[in-house]
Design an enzyme around this catalytic site. Structure first.
Site, short mmCIF file in Angstrom:
data_model
loop_
_atom_site.label_atom_id
_atom_site.label_comp_id
_atom_site.label_asym_id
_atom_site.label_seq_id
_atom_site.Cartn_x
_atom_site.Cartn_y
_atom_site.Cartn_z
N ARG A 48 0.82 -1.39 0.10
CA ARG A 48 0.11 0.03 0.09
C ARG A 48 0.93 1.33 0.02
NH1 ARG A 48 -4.50 0.70 4.51
NH2 ARG A 48 -2.45 1.10 5.91
N LYS A 77 -2.46 7.02 1.24
CA LYS A 77 -2.46 7.19 2.92
C LYS A 77 -1.43 8.37 3.00
CE LYS A 77 -2.36 4.53 7.16
NZ LYS A 77 -3.67 5.51 7.76
N GLU A 119 -16.25 6.05 5.03
CA GLU A 119 -15.52 5.26 6.09
C GLU A 119 -15.71 6.29 7.25
OE1 GLU A 119 -11.23 4.93 5.39
OE2 GLU A 119 -11.22 7.29 4.38
N1 PMP Z 1 -9.29 4.89 7.11
C1 PMP Z 1 -8.65 5.49 7.18
C2 PMP Z 1 -8.84 7.07 6.83
C3 PMP Z 1 -7.42 5.61 8.26
O1 PMP Z 1 -6.38 6.30 8.30
C4 PMP Z 1 -7.16 3.96 8.62
C5 PMP Z 1 -5.79 3.64 9.20
N2 PMP Z 1 -5.67 4.21 10.59
C6 PMP Z 1 -7.96 3.08 8.24
C7 PMP Z 1 -9.27 3.58 7.45
C8 PMP Z 1 -7.82 1.67 8.43
O2 PMP Z 1 -6.94 1.07 7.78
P1 PMP Z 1 -5.95 0.10 8.44
O3 PMP Z 1 -6.80 -1.26 8.82
O4 PMP Z 1 -5.04 -0.28 7.13
O5 PMP Z 1 -5.16 0.57 9.61
#
Ligand code: PMP
Length: 288
Positions: free
Chosen positions: A50, A149, A182
């Site tokens: 990622r 990210k 989300e």
């Molecule tokens: N959405 C956002 C905006 C995030 O910053 C994160 C990570 N903290 C997630 C979803 C969850 O992703 P992950 O499972 O890779 O931590």
């Protein structure tokens, strides 16, 4: 604490970045949040994949091979004598001038911090969270793809402030079309009539590493799972709801916008998924 900074391990007090780094001046950079569980870096390869995709999207060249980055992550954990913890891996655009131009930043910076984290108080894992939908919308893919990210988290931070103002620890963010995207730092799932449903990346969800692990768990437990457009109405009327994230793991949501979800208690599917997740974090990934 020893911090990895551009190929060296330095003391916390010496782990400094220039005020001319565009990561600071413009949020121009990318990161990963990764967990270490009993010496296992959970899904390290997926996190690095990622990171490399985020880098490609913003035209940033990571100055290390993927293997060297994996080793740097593991070595940072080892140097700090950690068996459990939270790893923050950051790649900034590097030092440039005061203009926006990334091509005037010749050398990206890489740093890795391995520390501890506790995101939600433990009682919420048994009693569930009460959350709200906030007015700030998740950025659309045509503005800044939410799949990247990036170090630019103001969109999420505004939503987090609104959540706090409403007395909640997390917030549901909608996309421009009004569908659920989300949360500020977590992905969202519902259980509805035996099916697991979650918004797709196209709806504005980060492709969470925990979220992807839930896909694998659903297959293993023969739980039907679909990426689906979801409205607030769908969440209010779900049988169960839970959030996923590296920090949060799998956490039940029992109330949204003042409406109880299901019977207002964490549900059986959430508990099964959480139990399976807690097993997998010990084995899926890379030993340090
Ligand atoms: N959405 C956002 C905006 C995030 O910053 C994160 C990570 N903290 C997630 C979803 C969850 O992703 P992950 O499972 O890779 O931590």
């Amino acid at each position: 604490m020893k911090i990895y900074l551009d190929g060296q391990f330095v003391d916390e007090a010496d782990a400094k970045i220039s005020v001319f780094d565009h990561g600071l001046l413009y949020g121009d950079g990318i990161f990963e949040g990764i967990r270490l569980y009993q010496g296992n870096v959970f899904r390290l390869d997926e996190h690095l994949e990622r990171l490399w995709c985020s880098a490609k999207a913003i035209m940033l060249t990571i100055p290390l091979s993927r293997a060297a980055m994996a080793e740097a992550v593991c070595e940072t954990c080892r140097r700090n004598g950690l068996r459990d913890g939270y790893i923050r891996l950051v790649v900034t655009r590097g030092v440039g001038d005061l203009g926006l131009s990334p091509w005037l930043c010749p050398k990206p910076s890489v740093f890795i911090i391995a520390d501890t984290i506790a995101l939600y108080p433990p009682e919420y894992y048994t009693s569930g969270l009460s959350i709200v939908t906030v007015p700030t919308r998740r950025l659309g893919a045509a503005a800044l793809p939410p799949m990247v990210k990036s170090l630019n988290y103001l969109n999420n931070i505004l939503a987090k402030i609104e959540a706090r103002q409403a007395g909640a620890l997390e917030a549901i963010m909608l996309n421009d079309a009004g569908f659920v995207a989300e949360c500020t730092g977590d992905n969202v799932f519902i259980v509805y009539k035996g099916r697991l449903l979650t918004p797709s990346a196209q709806q504005g969800a980060l492709r969470g590493i925990t979220r992807e692990s839930i896909f694998a768990i659903a297959r293993a437990l023969s739980l039907p799972l679909e990426e689906h457009e979801l409205t607030r109405y769908d969440l209010w009327n779900a049988d169960e709801c839970f959030l996923t994230g590296t920090g949060a793991e799998v956490i039940p949501v029992v109330k949204l916008d003042g409406r109880e979800i299901g019977d207002g208690k964490p549900g059986p599917v959430t508990s099964r998924v959480l139990a399976e997740f807690r097993q997998r974090v010990l084995t899926e990934g890379t030993r340090i």
